[in-house]
Motif scaffolding. Sequence first.
Motif, PDB file in Angstrom:
ATOM      1  N   ILE A 114       5.684   4.909  46.386  1.00 11.85           N
ATOM      2  CA  ILE A 114       5.689   3.159  47.154  1.00 11.85           C
ATOM      3  C   ILE A 114       6.817   2.514  46.542  1.00 11.85           C
ATOM      4  CG2 ILE A 114       5.034   0.890  46.551  1.00 11.85           C
ATOM      5  CD1 ILE A 114       2.183   2.025  46.914  1.00 11.85           C
ATOM      6  N   GLN A 115       7.277   3.169  45.298  1.00 12.92           N
ATOM      7  CA  GLN A 115       8.735   2.801  45.133  1.00 12.92           C
ATOM      8  C   GLN A 115       9.381   3.248  46.235  1.00 12.92           C
ATOM      9  OE1 GLN A 115       9.423   2.367  40.838  1.00 12.92           O
ATOM     10  NE2 GLN A 115       9.071   0.669  40.761  1.00 12.92           N
ATOM     11  N   ARG A 116       9.633   4.335  46.332  1.00 15.08           N
ATOM     12  CA  ARG A 116      10.761   5.268  47.230  1.00 15.08           C
ATOM     13  C   ARG A 116      10.616   4.863  48.340  1.00 15.08           C
ATOM     14  NH1 ARG A 116       9.389   9.371  44.767  1.00 15.08           N
ATOM     15  NH2 ARG A 116       7.575  10.400  46.336  1.00 15.08           N
ATOM     16  N   GLY A 117      10.216   4.330  49.249  1.00 16.37           N
ATOM     17  CA  GLY A 117       9.385   3.904  50.336  1.00 16.37           C
ATOM     18  C   GLY A 117       9.545   2.564  50.344  1.00 16.37           C
ATOM     19  N   GLY A 118      10.184   1.546  49.513  1.00 20.81           N
ATOM     20  CA  GLY A 118      10.615   0.433  49.279  1.00 20.81           C
ATOM     21  C   GLY A 118      10.068  -0.623  49.336  1.00 20.81           C
ATOM     22  N   GLY A 119       8.415  -0.529  48.843  1.00 21.66           N
ATOM     23  CA  GLY A 119       7.902  -0.597  48.243  1.00 21.66           C
ATOM     24  C   GLY A 119       7.623  -2.031  46.823  1.00 21.66           C
ATOM     25  N   LYS A 120       7.043  -2.796  46.153  1.00 21.88           N
ATOM     26  CA  LYS A 120       7.177  -3.653  44.974  1.00 21.88           C
ATOM     27  C   LYS A 120       5.569  -3.118  44.568  1.00 21.88           C
ATOM     28  CE  LYS A 120      10.893  -6.952  46.784  1.00 21.88           C
ATOM     29  NZ  LYS A 120      11.160  -7.957  47.812  1.00 21.88           N
ATOM     30  N   ILE A 121       5.557  -3.266  43.175  1.00 26.06           N
ATOM     31  CA  ILE A 121       4.948  -2.749  42.333  1.00 26.06           C
ATOM     32  C   ILE A 121       4.760  -3.850  41.204  1.00 26.06           C
ATOM     33  CG2 ILE A 121       3.927  -1.044  40.704  1.00 26.06           C
ATOM     34  CD1 ILE A 121       4.916   1.131  42.310  1.00 26.06           C
ATOM     35  N   ASP A 181       7.454   0.481  37.190  1.00 26.76           N
ATOM     36  CA  ASP A 181       7.857   1.290  38.150  1.00 26.76           C
ATOM     37  C   ASP A 181       6.261   2.127  38.221  1.00 26.76           C
ATOM     38  OD1 ASP A 181       6.695   1.995  35.762  1.00 26.76           O
ATOM     39  OD2 ASP A 181       8.689   3.615  35.687  1.00 26.76           O
ATOM     40  N   THR A 182       4.932   1.243  38.104  1.00 26.62           N
ATOM     41  CA  THR A 182       3.318   1.768  37.711  1.00 26.62           C
ATOM     42  C   THR A 182       2.993   1.002  37.121  1.00 26.62           C
ATOM     43  OG1 THR A 182       2.282   3.344  37.522  1.00 26.62           O
ATOM     44  CG2 THR A 182       3.861   3.269  35.432  1.00 26.62           C
ATOM     45  N   VAL A 183       1.645   1.065  37.228  1.00 30.68           N
ATOM     46  CA  VAL A 183       0.823  -0.321  36.398  1.00 30.68           C
ATOM     47  C   VAL A 183      -0.733   0.523  36.695  1.00 30.68           C
ATOM     48  CG1 VAL A 183       1.222  -2.302  37.126  1.00 30.68           C
ATOM     49  CG2 VAL A 183       0.145  -1.118  39.094  1.00 30.68           C
ATOM     50  N   PRO A 184      -1.522   0.730  35.817  1.00 30.84           N
ATOM     51  CA  PRO A 184      -3.100   0.783  35.700  1.00 30.84           C
ATOM     52  C   PRO A 184      -3.511  -0.170  36.013  1.00 30.84           C
ATOM     53  CG  PRO A 184      -2.720  -0.116  33.563  1.00 30.84           C
ATOM     54  CD  PRO A 184      -1.435  -0.329  34.200  1.00 30.84           C
ATOM     55  N   PHE A 185      -4.632   0.962  36.933  1.00 30.63           N
ATOM     56  CA  PHE A 185      -6.260  -0.060  37.714  1.00 30.63           C
ATOM     57  C   PHE A 185      -5.694  -0.571  38.515  1.00 30.63           C
ATOM     58  CE2 PHE A 185      -7.167   1.325  32.937  1.00 30.63           C
ATOM     59  CZ  PHE A 185      -7.314   2.816  33.313  1.00 30.63           C
ATOM     60  N   GLY A 186      -4.752  -0.565  39.326  1.00 25.93           N
ATOM     61  CA  GLY A 186      -4.022  -2.084  40.455  1.00 25.93           C
ATOM     62  C   GLY A 186      -4.869  -2.006  41.418  1.00 25.93           C
ATOM     63  N   CYS A 187      -4.203  -3.042  42.251  1.00 29.00           N
ATOM     64  CA  CYS A 187      -5.224  -3.686  43.066  1.00 29.00           C
ATOM     65  C   CYS A 187      -3.784  -3.415  44.360  1.00 29.00           C
ATOM     66  CB  CYS A 187      -4.969  -5.373  43.097  1.00 29.00           C
ATOM     67  SG  CYS A 187      -5.276  -6.149  43.879  1.00 29.00           S
ATOM     68  N   LEU A 188      -4.296  -2.753  45.446  1.00 26.64           N
ATOM     69  CA  LEU A 188      -3.411  -2.529  46.840  1.00 26.64           C
ATOM     70  C   LEU A 188      -3.924  -3.243  47.540  1.00 26.64           C
ATOM     71  CD1 LEU A 188      -3.996   0.506  44.895  1.00 26.64           C
ATOM     72  CD2 LEU A 188      -1.925   1.082  45.642  1.00 26.64           C
ATOM     73  N   ARG A 189      -3.142  -3.276  48.851  1.00 24.89           N
ATOM     74  CA  ARG A 189      -3.432  -3.480  50.348  1.00 24.89           C
ATOM     75  C   ARG A 189      -3.074  -2.230  51.366  1.00 24.89           C
ATOM     76  NH1 ARG A 189       1.977  -5.480  50.644  1.00 24.89           N
ATOM     77  NH2 ARG A 189       1.477  -3.638  52.375  1.00 24.89           N
ATOM     78  N   ARG A 190      -4.307  -2.512  51.387  1.00 24.95           N
ATOM     79  CA  ARG A 190      -5.026  -0.753  52.138  1.00 24.95           C
ATOM     80  C   ARG A 190      -4.072  -0.433  52.653  1.00 24.95           C
ATOM     81  NH1 ARG A 190     -10.134   0.005  53.182  1.00 24.95           N
ATOM     82  NH2 ARG A 190     -10.684   1.823  54.142  1.00 24.95           N
ATOM     83  N   ASP A 191      -3.330  -1.410  53.666  1.00 29.78           N
ATOM     84  CA  ASP A 191      -2.385  -0.862  54.088  1.00 29.78           C
ATOM     85  C   ASP A 191      -0.980   0.445  53.780  1.00 29.78           C
ATOM     86  OD1 ASP A 191      -0.694  -2.629  53.358  1.00 29.78           O
ATOM     87  OD2 ASP A 191      -0.430  -3.998  55.377  1.00 29.78           O
ATOM     88  N   ASP A 220       4.742 -11.146  28.900  1.00 31.21           N
ATOM     89  CA  ASP A 220       4.344 -12.652  28.901  1.00 31.21           C
ATOM     90  C   ASP A 220       4.762 -12.682  29.928  1.00 31.21           C
ATOM     91  OD1 ASP A 220       6.959 -13.012  28.878  1.00 31.21           O
ATOM     92  OD2 ASP A 220       7.537 -13.630  26.711  1.00 31.21           O
ATOM     93  N   HIS A 221       5.186 -12.961  31.261  1.00 35.85           N
ATOM     94  CA  HIS A 221       5.737 -13.075  32.705  1.00 35.85           C
ATOM     95  C   HIS A 221       5.530 -12.118  33.811  1.00 35.85           C
ATOM     96  CE1 HIS A 221       9.521 -11.172  30.867  1.00 35.85           C
ATOM     97  NE2 HIS A 221      10.028 -11.191  32.494  1.00 35.85           N
ATOM     98  N   GLU A 222       5.123 -12.354  34.413  1.00 32.56           N
ATOM     99  CA  GLU A 222       5.734 -11.343  36.401  1.00 32.56           C
ATOM    100  C   GLU A 222       6.329 -10.439  35.969  1.00 32.56           C
ATOM    101  OE1 GLU A 222       5.742 -13.880  39.628  1.00 32.56           O
ATOM    102  OE2 GLU A 222       3.632 -13.929  38.356  1.00 32.56           O
ATOM    103  N   MET A 223       6.908  -9.095  36.286  1.00 33.63           N
ATOM    104  CA  MET A 223       7.986  -8.361  36.195  1.00 33.63           C
ATOM    105  C   MET A 223       7.590  -7.502  37.394  1.00 33.63           C
ATOM    106  SD  MET A 223       7.882  -6.549  32.920  1.00 33.63           S
ATOM    107  CE  MET A 223       8.221  -8.379  32.453  1.00 33.63           C
ATOM    108  N   GLN A 224       8.547  -6.832  37.798  1.00 36.25           N
ATOM    109  CA  GLN A 224       7.998  -6.191  38.843  1.00 36.25           C
ATOM    110  C   GLN A 224       8.842  -4.444  37.881  1.00 36.25           C
ATOM    111  OE1 GLN A 224      11.257  -6.855  42.840  1.00 36.25           O
ATOM    112  NE2 GLN A 224      10.128  -4.514  42.565  1.00 36.25           N
ATOM    113  N   LEU A 251       2.648 -12.291  45.830  1.00 30.54           N
ATOM    114  CA  LEU A 251       3.764 -12.605  45.457  1.00 30.54           C
ATOM    115  C   LEU A 251       4.228 -11.119  46.619  1.00 30.54           C
ATOM    116  CD1 LEU A 251       3.201 -10.785  41.795  1.00 30.54           C
ATOM    117  CD2 LEU A 251       4.965 -12.756  42.237  1.00 30.54           C
ATOM    118  N   GLY A 252       3.170 -11.005  47.844  1.00 31.47           N
ATOM    119  CA  GLY A 252       4.006 -10.143  48.755  1.00 31.47           C
ATOM    120  C   GLY A 252       4.135  -8.407  48.513  1.00 31.47           C
ATOM    121  N   ALA A 253       3.192  -7.851  47.558  1.00 28.82           N
ATOM    122  CA  ALA A 253       3.455  -6.875  46.689  1.00 28.82           C
ATOM    123  C   ALA A 253       2.511  -5.980  47.387  1.00 28.82           C
ATOM    124  CB  ALA A 253       3.208  -7.105  45.419  1.00 28.82           C
TER     125      ALA A 253
END
Length: 329
Positions: free
Chosen positions: A192-199, A158-168, A152-156, A109-111
């Motif tokens: 992250i969202q305010r900076g334009g990132g995707k969750i 505002d937050t997730v618990p116990f997430g998986c993040l890129r180090r950068d 029942d499907h992937e979606m953007q 997803l390039g998330a």
Amino acid sequence: MLSVICPIYNEERYIAGCIESILAQDFPKTELEVLFVDGMSTDRTREIVDIYTKRYPFIHLIDNPERIVPFAMNRGIAASKGKVVMRLDAHATYESNYFSNLVAALKRLGADNVGSVCKTDVLNKTPKTLAIREVLSNKFGVGNSTFRTGIDHEMQVDTVPFGCLRRDVFEKYGLYDVRLVRNQDIELNKRIQRGGGKIYIVPGTSCTYLARETYAKLARNNYGNGMWNMLTVYYTRQLKSLSLRHFVPLIFLLSLTLPLIAALFWWPLAMVALLSLVMYVGVIGLVSFRLAVQKHLDFGYLLLSFMTLHLSYGWGSLCGLAKLPFLRR
């Protein structure tokens, strides 16, 4: 490499189950490190983790003298080596494909952050604890929180618990805010969202969070959550650090207290508080009755669970507001 970071403190009832679910992951162990960052536990937590560190070289124990979660996460990030960082909780267990599913979704997803549904369960199943479990998974208990109510499907989101993040992500948006005893994950995700990132939240796997099993512990936990909602907004100077659902219990409590205070000067205003209470009890009573019939649960325990959750959360938020003038001083 995937670096898994799990803050812990006095988790002897839960830690072994958490670790066993990590060991059962289908993710390659040669590409995995697991860092348990302990706030100097006073029970058998460290002893239990030590047993696993001696058996499995990819499991490590790190001290966190500051004790709170954001310090633990930042210490873990500094000590970790992976290009992908995952934040876990010792009060939960994880499906065997949890790591592999989220790491794959992060890349596909390039998330910036990816998580999944967090189911709620209890260790000891009694009529009371089953009612608490149901309320903590119900939209009338936790609002429109998709990671609790299911997808029942992937979606953007505002937050997730116990997430998986890129180090950068931490280099771009910053580390965990060490001022926040609670809400540190939500605040980071909002940043992250305010900076334009995707969750994203994705289906195909899940974790199971083990909830508090008494009304006293449920009230204490949600009082803290409510209070730290207010303090999070104060420290971050960002109302958008949280979502509208986090303030609904406070609004309800104010609908009871403010008219009663005003009624000291003009008594008919007390009817506003009475109307709010009657509407609340009516709605929650109806929801509790339906759940009791559909899922064969105890109506009284359900009603009490909803009220304990909402009132303790709202009272915590009100107390948080009361603290703000003193923090400014």
